[in-house]
Design an enzyme around this catalytic site. Structure first.
Site, PDB file in Angstrom:
ATOM      1  N   SER A 247       0.832  -1.247   0.160  1.00  0.00           N
ATOM      2  CA  SER A 247       0.032  -0.024  -0.104  1.00  0.00           C
ATOM      3  C   SER A 247       0.789   1.297   0.106  1.00  0.00           C
ATOM      4  CB  SER A 247      -0.992   0.154   1.127  1.00  0.00           C
ATOM      5  OG  SER A 247      -0.456   0.481   2.244  1.00  0.00           O
ATOM      6  N   SER A 248       0.244   2.281  -0.432  1.00  0.00           N
ATOM      7  CA  SER A 248       0.808   3.753  -0.167  1.00  0.00           C
ATOM      8  C   SER A 248       1.364   4.111   0.944  1.00  0.00           C
ATOM      9  CB  SER A 248      -0.244   4.794  -0.789  1.00  0.00           C
ATOM     10  OG  SER A 248      -1.339   4.763  -0.088  1.00  0.00           O
ATOM     11  N   LYS A 249       0.833   3.642   2.074  1.00  0.00           N
ATOM     12  CA  LYS A 249       1.191   3.968   3.520  1.00  0.00           C
ATOM     13  C   LYS A 249       2.699   3.484   4.057  1.00  0.00           C
ATOM     14  CE  LYS A 249      -2.715   5.464   4.819  1.00  0.00           C
ATOM     15  NZ  LYS A 249      -3.013   6.903   4.974  1.00  0.00           N
ATOM     16  N   ASP A 250       3.314   2.655   2.846  1.00  0.00           N
ATOM     17  CA  ASP A 250       4.705   2.324   3.194  1.00  0.00           C
ATOM     18  C   ASP A 250       5.479   3.677   2.917  1.00  0.00           C
ATOM     19  OD1 ASP A 250       4.106  -0.289   3.260  1.00  0.00           O
ATOM     20  OD2 ASP A 250       5.363  -1.094   1.527  1.00  0.00           O
TER      21      ASP A 250
ATOM     22  N   ALA B 232       5.084   5.730   6.440  1.00  0.00           N
ATOM     23  CA  ALA B 232       5.645   4.951   7.540  1.00  0.00           C
ATOM     24  C   ALA B 232       7.144   5.007   7.442  1.00  0.00           C
ATOM     25  CB  ALA B 232       5.494   3.377   7.451  1.00  0.00           C
TER      26      ALA B 232
END
Length: 345
Positions: free
Chosen positions: A46-49, A52
């Site tokens: 996901s784009s959340k990597d 993070a």
């Protein structure tokens, strides 16, 4: 891409530089050329990597984190997975307050990645002590040597996309992008990407996708937070029951609201037409494009980039389960195929 022949030091080196893929069949009836930014190709799917890694890197640079410290966050699943993955590689503990709306699969994944998971009721006010926002704050206060990421109100969420997603899209389209279509939850992806793109070309239109049951579209249009807009809905990672300061509303030209049902069915359609197995919000983004085409928003010369935030494997017990879809009333003709008994001789 340069990924092909390179050897990486660890999984974090694979974050970013996601492919841009031309959409062909699902967008065939529409004016303009459509390209999907495939964030599922990040190692945490996901784009959340991006946020993070960026937020933890920045915290390290500022001396806020030392080895063995604890990272605390609120998440509907994807940010938590990315934080847990980064924490493992960098040597931190990870504690997550997770909405009960998150699928059991997602919660199992977080635990597999070494995170301590606290499940909080989804349909309570943001300031309720049981809400995942308040639980995360309490866990942070009770845990010495911890930092609270607080993605909803963390400007670094925006910066991460300003420094990565925005420049990637600009370069991949050779500056030809005319419209960005992106879902808005915390608002980090849309705001950071928009900020970079508008700096390159102020004429680029930024179209946000919001959910029915969420306050973002009305707030964008009126700057009024209307509690009457809030009601429970099923889609994860889209819309909000509060106003996240990570959303830069002035950079967004328009919000389009989509329903849970149409977004789920459109996600399934993306798989069947493009062979791309994507998450619920990717369905929402293409659903918004369908509605925009009904309003003749685009012409044949437009270059529309749509962000596909995550991978379909996160939604096996939800939108890709016929039973779940039928339980929601999303499948009109639910048929259980008669399976012939397999005889083993």
């Amino acid at each position: 891409m340069g990924h092909k022949n390179k050897v990486y030091n660890n999984v974090l080196d694979l974050i970013g530089n996601t492919p841009l893929i031309k959409l062909n069949k699902i967008t065939a009836p529409f004016s303009g050329k459509y390209f999907a930014k495939l964030e599922a190709s990040n190692p945490g799917h996901s784009s959340k990597d991006r946020i993070a890694l960026y937020i933890i890197d920045q915290a390290e640079k500022q001396g806020l984190l030392k080895p063995g410290d604890t990272i605390v966050e609120t998440t509907s699943g994807n940010t938590g997975f990315s934080l847990a993955m980064v924490s493992i590689v960098k040597g931190y503990k990870c504690i997550l307050a997770v909405s009960s709306k998150s699928s059991p699969d997602k919660i199992d994944m977080l635990r597999t990645m070494g995170a301590e998971v606290h499940i909080c009721p989804a349909h309570v006010a943001a300031d309720d002590p049981k809400s995942y926002y308040e639980v995360a704050k309490r866990l942070h206060e009770e845990t010495p040597g911890s930092i609270y990421i607080n993605q909803y109100f963390n400007d670094l969420n925006v910066d991460a996309h300003y420094h990565s997603t925005g420049p990637e899209i600009w370069n991949q389209t050779e500056g030809k992008i005319t419209h960005l279509v992106a879902c808005s939850g915390t608002g980090g992806t849309i705001s950071g990407t928009a900020k970079y793109l508008k700096e390159q070309n102020p004429d680029i239109k930024i179209l946000g996708v919001d959910a029915y049951g969420s306050v973002l579209k009305k707030y964008h249009e009126t700057r009024e937070f209307d509690k009457a807009e809030i009601y429970p809905y099923r889609i994860e990672g889209l819309g909000k029951n509060l106003i996240p300061t990570a959303t830069e509303f002035d950079l967004i030209d328009e919000f389009i609201k989509v329903t849970d049902e149409e977004s789920a069915l459109t996600a399934r359609e993306i798989a069947k037409t493009e062979g791309l197995f994507v998450g619920y919000t990717s369905g929402a983004a293409i659903q918004a494009i369908k509605q925009l085409n009904d309003d003749n928003t685009f012409d044949e010369n437009d270059v529309i980039v749509v962000i596909f935030p995550d991978h379909g494997s996160r939604y096996m017990s939800k939108i890709y389960s016929d039973k779940w879809m039928n339980d929601q009333g999303f499948l009109d003709s639910f048929k259980v195929e008669e399976k012939e008994d397999v005889k083993i001789t």
